[in-house]
Structures are given as structure tokens and as C-alpha cells.
Scaffold this active site. Structure first.
Site, PDB file in Angstrom:
ATOM      1  N   TYR A  63     -76.455-104.019  13.276  1.00  0.00           N
ATOM      2  CA  TYR A  63     -76.121-105.448  13.360  1.00  0.00           C
ATOM      3  C   TYR A  63     -74.667-105.625  12.948  1.00  0.00           C
ATOM      4  CZ  TYR A  63     -76.842-105.282   8.276  1.00  0.00           C
ATOM      5  OH  TYR A  63     -76.768-104.951   6.953  1.00  0.00           O
ATOM      6  N   HIS A  64     -74.093-106.771  13.259  1.00  0.00           N
ATOM      7  CA  HIS A  64     -72.723-107.077  12.846  1.00  0.00           C
ATOM      8  C   HIS A  64     -72.743-107.734  11.475  1.00  0.00           C
ATOM      9  CE1 HIS A  64     -70.420-106.176  16.505  1.00  0.00           C
ATOM     10  NE2 HIS A  64     -71.524-106.508  17.156  1.00  0.00           N
TER      11      HIS A  64
END
Ligand SMILES: CC(C)(COP(=O)(O)OP(=O)(O)OC[C@H]1O[C@@H](n2cnc3c(N)ncnc32)[C@H](O)[C@@H]1OP(=O)(O)O)[C@@H](O)C(=O)NCCC(=O)NCCS
Length: 176
Positions: free
Chosen positions: A98-99
Site C-alpha cells: 500500500y502507499h
């Protein structure tokens, strides 16, 4: 400036896997990316239009006697381990990256990517359309309800349902 490159067609040969056990079934439309980082045990069934995404830095390991339903999406950038005698319903998504949010002034797609492995123990059953989020460990003998979004670890023999998934009861332990 070019931002994205093609990941290729997803066509694959059994010989390209790191390991591909005996009696493995790939139904029509299965796509596999980076098969060299994917190991499959014996008696693995992969349903129609499922996508298995390996990644060069990490492994996707699937045990023996595992049934994966139609239209699943597994992205193993952060590493993924699925035990033996596991059933995974149609449409299940398992993601491992994920970011990280680095501030409101930076576009989310430009922020750091965090890799976090997912582990699913032996004898689990993952309900149709469930989503397993990065970093989650699902213990042995767990039942995940249909449509659940699993954001936290689930202990051995737990039954977890809902969004976010919460344990509702314990299943009896397997006596072997
Ligand atoms: C999770 C599951 C196993 C629970 O079954 P169960 O133990 O018989 O549980 P119950 O039906 O008695 O439900 C217990 C509670 O959880 C809730 N619940 C059950 N399944 C749920 C789900 N998928 N999502 C949200 N809540 C759910 C029930 O509403 C009930 O809530 P309440 O106590 O407030 O009334 C089942 O509902 C399920 O989702 N199975 C997945 C089936 C599937 O996807 N199969 C794939 C076929 S290939």
C-alpha cells in the site's frame, strides 16, 4: 514522461514456476505474472480468470490441497504464504502492499510503497469476495465470512465476519 509499462500478457508455462506440484489444475483465463517467484504444492486448483501476481523481491507460496475459486486476485509484492487444505472462495482479493501517507501535500501515488506480507494458515476457508489486507496473519483453521475485509490478524480457529472483520466465535480445533 512515461509513467506505466505493461506487465505482459500473464500467459505462462508450468515450467516457469519456482515449483509447480503434481495434479495442479489451471482453468481457462488464469493469468500469472512472475511465475518464477511462485511455488505451488500438490493438488492445487486455480479457478477461471484468477490472477496470481508474483513479484521479483518476494515469494507467493501455496501449500497442498488448496482450492482457489474463480476471479480471485492475489498480489504478492510483500510476500504471501497460504497453507495446506485451504479453500478460497470466488472473488477473493489478497493484497500485500500500500502507499504510506506522507502528508496531505503529496499525491498518494507518489508516496512510499510499503510491503507487508499476508499469511494464511492450514485448514482455512476464506468466504466469497473477502478482501485480505496487507500485513494480516490468519491463523490455522480460520473461517472468514463472505464479503469480509480483514484488516487485523485472526487467531487460530476464529470465525471473522464483516467490514472490518471481527471475530464472532471460535471453531472447534481439529483433532488429528
Ligand atoms: C462466516 C460464516 C461461516 C458464519 O456462519 P455461522 O457460523 O453459521 O454464523 P451465523 O450464520 O450463525 O452468523 C453469526 C453472526 O454473524 C453474522 N454473519 C454471518 N455471516 C456473515 C457475513 N458473511 N458477513 C457479515 N456478518 C455475517 C450473522 O448475521 C450473525 O450475526 P448476529 O449474531 O448479529 O445475528 C458464514 O456466514 C459465511 O459467510 N460463510 C462463507 C460462505 C462462502 O463464501 N463460501 C464460499 C463458497 S465457494
Amino acid at each position: 514522461m512515461r509513467l506505466f509499462g505493461s506487465h505482459g500478457s500473464g500467459e505462462f508455462q508450468r515450467s516457469q514456476f519456482r515449483r509447480c506440484g503434481t495434479n495442479t489444475v489451471f482453468e481457462t483465463g488464469v493469468l500469472v505474472f512472475h511465475p518464477g517467484s511462485i511455488s505451488l504444492g500438490n493438488n492445487v486448483y486455480v479457478g477461471h480468470y484468477t490472477i496470481l501476481k508474483g513479484y521479483h523481491k518476494n515469494e507467493l507460496v501455496i501449500g497442498d490441497d488448496v482450492w482457489i475459486g474463480q476471479q480471485c486476485f492475489f498480489h504478492s509484492a510483500g510476500g504471501m504464504s497460504i497453507g495446506s487444505r485451504v479453500g478460497i472462495g470466488p472473488g477473493v482479493r489478497i493484497i500485500t502492499s500500500y502507499h504510506r501517507e506522507e502528508g496531505w501535500h503529496k499525491p498518494i501515488l507518489a508516496s512510499e510503497i510499503v510491503f507487508a506480507p499476508v499469511s494464511i494458515g492450514d485448514d482455512c476457508d476464506i468466504g466469497v469476495n473477502a478482501v485480505i489486507m496487507p500485513g494480516v496473519t490468519i491463523g490455522r483453521g480460520v473461517q472468514v465470512g463472505a464479503g469480509a475485509v480483514v484488516t487485523a490478524d485472526v487467531p487460530d480457529y476464529g470465525v471473522a465476519v464483516g467490514v472490518p472483520a471481527k471475530p464472532v466465535r471460535q471453531r472447534p480445533q481439529i483433532v488429528s
